[in-house]
Design an enzyme around this catalytic site. Structure first.
Site, PDB file in Angstrom:
ATOM      1  N   LYS A  25      -1.920 -14.914 -72.618  1.00  0.00           N
ATOM      2  CA  LYS A  25      -2.181 -16.370 -73.142  1.00  0.00           C
ATOM      3  C   LYS A  25      -1.752 -17.454 -72.236  1.00  0.00           C
ATOM      4  O   LYS A  25      -1.410 -18.567 -72.364  1.00  0.00           O
ATOM      5  CB  LYS A  25      -1.276 -16.400 -74.424  1.00  0.00           C
ATOM      6  CG  LYS A  25      -1.348 -15.422 -75.470  1.00  0.00           C
ATOM      7  CD  LYS A  25      -2.502 -14.860 -75.567  1.00  0.00           C
ATOM      8  CE  LYS A  25      -3.444 -15.555 -76.274  1.00  0.00           C
ATOM      9  NZ  LYS A  25      -5.182 -14.858 -76.096  1.00  0.00           N
ATOM     10  N   GLY A  27      -4.029 -18.090 -69.675  1.00  0.00           N
ATOM     11  CA  GLY A  27      -5.179 -18.288 -69.042  1.00  0.00           C
ATOM     12  C   GLY A  27      -5.948 -17.358 -68.359  1.00  0.00           C
ATOM     13  O   GLY A  27      -7.057 -17.464 -67.433  1.00  0.00           O
ATOM     14  N   THR A  28      -5.807 -16.139 -68.604  1.00  0.00           N
ATOM     15  CA  THR A  28      -6.479 -14.756 -68.551  1.00  0.00           C
ATOM     16  C   THR A  28      -7.950 -14.963 -68.254  1.00  0.00           C
ATOM     17  O   THR A  28      -8.606 -14.671 -67.362  1.00  0.00           O
ATOM     18  CB  THR A  28      -6.075 -13.662 -68.999  1.00  0.00           C
ATOM     19  OG1 THR A  28      -4.668 -13.833 -69.261  1.00  0.00           O
ATOM     20  CG2 THR A  28      -6.304 -12.362 -68.162  1.00  0.00           C
ATOM     21  N   THR A  29      -8.525 -15.504 -69.596  1.00  0.00           N
ATOM     22  CA  THR A  29      -9.686 -15.493 -69.725  1.00  0.00           C
ATOM     23  C   THR A  29     -10.635 -16.627 -68.681  1.00  0.00           C
ATOM     24  O   THR A  29     -11.502 -16.298 -68.388  1.00  0.00           O
ATOM     25  CB  THR A  29     -10.132 -16.350 -71.167  1.00  0.00           C
ATOM     26  OG1 THR A  29      -9.271 -15.322 -72.127  1.00  0.00           O
ATOM     27  CG2 THR A  29     -11.332 -16.002 -71.629  1.00  0.00           C
ATOM     28  N   TRP A  30      -9.986 -17.560 -68.699  1.00  0.00           N
ATOM     29  CA  TRP A  30     -10.366 -18.745 -67.635  1.00  0.00           C
ATOM     30  C   TRP A  30     -10.382 -18.040 -66.395  1.00  0.00           C
ATOM     31  O   TRP A  30     -11.345 -18.383 -65.569  1.00  0.00           O
ATOM     32  CB  TRP A  30      -9.469 -19.739 -67.841  1.00  0.00           C
ATOM     33  CG  TRP A  30      -9.960 -21.167 -67.129  1.00  0.00           C
ATOM     34  CD1 TRP A  30     -11.199 -21.557 -66.839  1.00  0.00           C
ATOM     35  CD2 TRP A  30      -9.257 -22.497 -67.429  1.00  0.00           C
ATOM     36  NE1 TRP A  30     -11.390 -22.728 -66.375  1.00  0.00           N
ATOM     37  CE2 TRP A  30     -10.159 -23.427 -66.760  1.00  0.00           C
ATOM     38  CE3 TRP A  30      -7.954 -22.981 -67.471  1.00  0.00           C
ATOM     39  CZ2 TRP A  30      -9.920 -24.680 -66.298  1.00  0.00           C
ATOM     40  CZ3 TRP A  30      -7.756 -24.103 -67.190  1.00  0.00           C
ATOM     41  CH2 TRP A  30      -8.511 -25.158 -66.688  1.00  0.00           C
ATOM     42  N   HIS A  91      -1.982  -7.014 -67.230  1.00  0.00           N
ATOM     43  CA  HIS A  91      -0.960  -7.878 -67.630  1.00  0.00           C
ATOM     44  C   HIS A  91       0.499  -7.319 -67.189  1.00  0.00           C
ATOM     45  O   HIS A  91       1.315  -8.038 -67.435  1.00  0.00           O
ATOM     46  CB  HIS A  91      -0.701  -7.968 -69.098  1.00  0.00           C
ATOM     47  CG  HIS A  91      -2.136  -8.790 -69.679  1.00  0.00           C
ATOM     48  ND1 HIS A  91      -2.248 -10.029 -69.316  1.00  0.00           N
ATOM     49  CD2 HIS A  91      -2.857  -8.657 -70.324  1.00  0.00           C
ATOM     50  CE1 HIS A  91      -3.343 -10.503 -70.126  1.00  0.00           C
ATOM     51  NE2 HIS A  91      -3.636  -9.577 -70.898  1.00  0.00           N
ATOM     52  N   ARG A 113       1.534 -20.533 -66.855  1.00  0.00           N
ATOM     53  CA  ARG A 113       1.447 -21.450 -67.643  1.00  0.00           C
ATOM     54  C   ARG A 113       2.750 -21.923 -68.127  1.00  0.00           C
ATOM     55  O   ARG A 113       3.645 -21.219 -68.266  1.00  0.00           O
ATOM     56  CB  ARG A 113       0.252 -21.056 -68.833  1.00  0.00           C
ATOM     57  CG  ARG A 113       0.005 -22.325 -69.993  1.00  0.00           C
ATOM     58  CD  ARG A 113      -0.799 -21.646 -70.981  1.00  0.00           C
ATOM     59  NE  ARG A 113      -1.518 -22.748 -71.672  1.00  0.00           N
ATOM     60  CZ  ARG A 113      -2.353 -22.695 -72.789  1.00  0.00           C
ATOM     61  NH1 ARG A 113      -2.326 -21.574 -73.337  1.00  0.00           N
ATOM     62  NH2 ARG A 113      -2.796 -23.582 -73.291  1.00  0.00           N
ATOM     63  N   ARG A 242      -9.120 -20.961 -78.201  1.00  0.00           N
ATOM     64  CA  ARG A 242      -8.622 -21.667 -79.569  1.00  0.00           C
ATOM     65  C   ARG A 242      -8.779 -23.129 -79.054  1.00  0.00           C
ATOM     66  O   ARG A 242      -9.810 -23.895 -79.583  1.00  0.00           O
ATOM     67  CB  ARG A 242      -7.117 -21.401 -79.575  1.00  0.00           C
ATOM     68  CG  ARG A 242      -6.538 -21.943 -80.793  1.00  0.00           C
ATOM     69  CD  ARG A 242      -5.095 -21.500 -81.083  1.00  0.00           C
ATOM     70  NE  ARG A 242      -4.213 -22.018 -80.145  1.00  0.00           N
ATOM     71  CZ  ARG A 242      -3.717 -23.288 -80.229  1.00  0.00           C
ATOM     72  NH1 ARG A 242      -3.792 -23.949 -81.149  1.00  0.00           N
ATOM     73  NH2 ARG A 242      -2.917 -23.729 -79.164  1.00  0.00           N
ATOM     74  N   LYS A 243      -7.816 -23.857 -78.431  1.00  0.00           N
ATOM     75  CA  LYS A 243      -7.876 -25.167 -78.091  1.00  0.00           C
ATOM     76  C   LYS A 243      -8.093 -25.655 -76.616  1.00  0.00           C
ATOM     77  O   LYS A 243      -8.701 -26.601 -76.255  1.00  0.00           O
ATOM     78  CB  LYS A 243      -6.655 -25.811 -78.455  1.00  0.00           C
ATOM     79  CG  LYS A 243      -6.770 -27.360 -79.375  1.00  0.00           C
ATOM     80  CD  LYS A 243      -5.701 -27.625 -80.077  1.00  0.00           C
ATOM     81  CE  LYS A 243      -5.569 -28.928 -80.668  1.00  0.00           C
ATOM     82  NZ  LYS A 243      -4.438 -29.047 -81.378  1.00  0.00           N
TER      83      LYS A 243
HETATM   84  P1  A3P Z   1      -4.715 -21.857 -76.301  1.00  0.00           P
HETATM   85  O1  A3P Z   1      -4.333 -21.061 -77.545  1.00  0.00           O
HETATM   86  O2  A3P Z   1      -3.503 -22.907 -76.176  1.00  0.00           O
HETATM   87  O3  A3P Z   1      -5.945 -22.740 -76.851  1.00  0.00           O
HETATM   88  P2  A3P Z   1      -5.671 -15.805 -72.360  1.00  0.00           P
HETATM   89  O4  A3P Z   1      -6.950 -16.055 -71.734  1.00  0.00           O
HETATM   90  O5  A3P Z   1      -4.612 -15.412 -71.183  1.00  0.00           O
HETATM   91  O6  A3P Z   1      -5.678 -14.772 -73.363  1.00  0.00           O
HETATM   92  O7  A3P Z   1      -5.050 -17.425 -72.845  1.00  0.00           O
HETATM   93  C1  A3P Z   1      -5.541 -17.914 -73.878  1.00  0.00           C
HETATM   94  C2  A3P Z   1      -5.599 -19.428 -73.938  1.00  0.00           C
HETATM   95  O8  A3P Z   1      -6.392 -19.891 -72.890  1.00  0.00           O
HETATM   96  C3  A3P Z   1      -5.739 -19.903 -75.164  1.00  0.00           C
HETATM   97  O9  A3P Z   1      -5.069 -21.089 -75.192  1.00  0.00           O
HETATM   98  C4  A3P Z   1      -7.463 -20.303 -74.921  1.00  0.00           C
HETATM   99  O10 A3P Z   1      -7.932 -21.340 -75.664  1.00  0.00           O
HETATM  100  C5  A3P Z   1      -7.337 -20.857 -73.493  1.00  0.00           C
HETATM  101  N1  A3P Z   1      -8.699 -20.684 -72.739  1.00  0.00           N
HETATM  102  C6  A3P Z   1      -9.465 -19.640 -72.865  1.00  0.00           C
HETATM  103  N2  A3P Z   1     -10.650 -19.797 -72.190  1.00  0.00           N
HETATM  104  C7  A3P Z   1     -10.284 -21.035 -71.264  1.00  0.00           C
HETATM  105  C8  A3P Z   1     -10.995 -21.788 -70.392  1.00  0.00           C
HETATM  106  N3  A3P Z   1     -12.366 -21.207 -69.917  1.00  0.00           N
HETATM  107  N4  A3P Z   1     -10.592 -22.736 -70.127  1.00  0.00           N
HETATM  108  C9  A3P Z   1      -9.360 -23.009 -70.473  1.00  0.00           C
HETATM  109  N5  A3P Z   1      -8.670 -22.741 -71.377  1.00  0.00           N
HETATM  110  C10 A3P Z   1      -9.191 -21.496 -71.713  1.00  0.00           C
END
Ligand code: A3P
Length: 279
Positions: A25, A27-30, A91, A113, A242-243
């Site tokens: 959580k 910023g892995t996805t980003w 992770h 983060r 999510r946000k």
């Molecule tokens: P929030 O729950 O605060 O919105 P992970 O990718 O490590 O699982 O983290 C998920 C968090 O990154 C979530 O935060 C998600 O909304 C946010 N996220 C996913 N994709 C993103 C992107 N492309 N840019 C910025 N934040 C992103």
């Protein structure tokens, strides 16, 4: 557990691997999207490829620790689909990485983060998966470090210290800096990955393309991420979007909870030179 053990004992890193590492959580996805889109720039010259338009980033680059024995990961390791090195993800904390990784010379990119947003993001994620539970309980687990990947603080400090010892091999990024100055951070990331952008106009256009393709708003609105499911874990893809903002903790944590986490953060990061502020 079997998968983690197999990952730790059997994984054979290559020198040109790029390992993306994060506490969940943060910023892995980003990070996956950014790195994939940086490496795809050269592929694009041959044909217009936009794999992430049809595939959730976690499906493209699944965490090795929990999926090492799956056919998909074994296939990915053998056929990464690009000649420039494999993009891999885990992770695991630094002290749990396979010994082979530490001595391989492969590149590690870690994203961190601020702890309060990480906690709130994690709470929402587990709420979606396991059903609703109070934020107080999530805060308690976070502060005690009883979480699937262990203590948040040990995780970030482990990679922070390693990035100071081996800056050529370990890059430490922060979600908040990526949000605040994406162009600068993406240039730094690409140089580290040995795929620097030119400082000329075409370099600016490439940076813009990578950021656009990796942006939260774009990924969140894709059909695959709105309604698709990550089959390996039977998770709806929308749980990863999510946000996507900095400071959302203010909507959920009481002043007491925030104070407790701030105190813990000061204590745990004392003397490390690392700060994890939400700006
Ligand atoms: P929030 O729950 O605060 O919105 P992970 O990718 O490590 O699982 O983290 C998920 C968090 O990154 C979530 O935060 C998600 O909304 C946010 N996220 C996913 N994709 C993103 C992107 N492309 N840019 C910025 N934040 C992103």
């Amino acid at each position: 557990m079997q998968s983690i053990m197999a990952f730790r004992s059997e994984f054979q890193p290559r020198r040109d691997d790029i390992l993306l590492i994060s506490f969940p959580k943060t910023g892995t996805t980003w990070l996956i999207a950014l790195c994939h889109n940086i490496l795809s720039l050269d592929d694009d010259e041959k044909e217009e490829v936009d794999v992430l338009a049809k595939m959730n980033p976690h499906e493209l680059v699944p965490p090795l620790d929990v999926n090492f024995l799956s056919d998909q990961v074994q296939d990915l390791l053998l056929n990464p689909g690009r000649s420039k090195g494999r993009l891999l993800q885990t992770h695991l904390p630094y002290n749990c990485l396979p010994e082979s990784v530490r001595n391989s010379g492969c590149k590690i990119v870690h994203v961190a983060r601020n702890p309060k947003d990480t906690l709130v993001s994690m709470w929402h994620f587990y709420n979606k998966i396991f059903g609703p539970f109070p934020v107080e309980r999530a805060a308690e687990s976070f502060c005690s470090g009883v979480l699937p990947c262990g203590s948040f603080y040990e995780h970030v400090v482990g990679y922070w210290e390693e990035s100071n010892k081996r800056p050529e091999e370990v890059l430490f990024l922060k979600y908040e800096e990526l949000s605040r100055d994406p162009e600068e951070q993406v240039r730094k990331l690409a140089s580290f990955m040995r795929r620097p952008f030119s400082s000329m106009e075409d370099g600016d256009a490439e940076v813009e393309k990578v950021l656009r393709r990796s942006s939260f708003n774009r990924l969140k609105e894709l059909e695959v991420n709105k309604n698709g499911v990550w089959e390996l874990h039977r998770l709806p893809n929308n749980t990863f979007f999510r946000k996507g903002t900095v400071g959302d903790w203010k909507c959920y944590l009481t002043p007491q909870m925030a104070k407790r986490i701030d105190q813990l953060t000061r204590l745990k990061l004392q003397g490390t030179g690392l700060s994890l502020d939400d700006f």
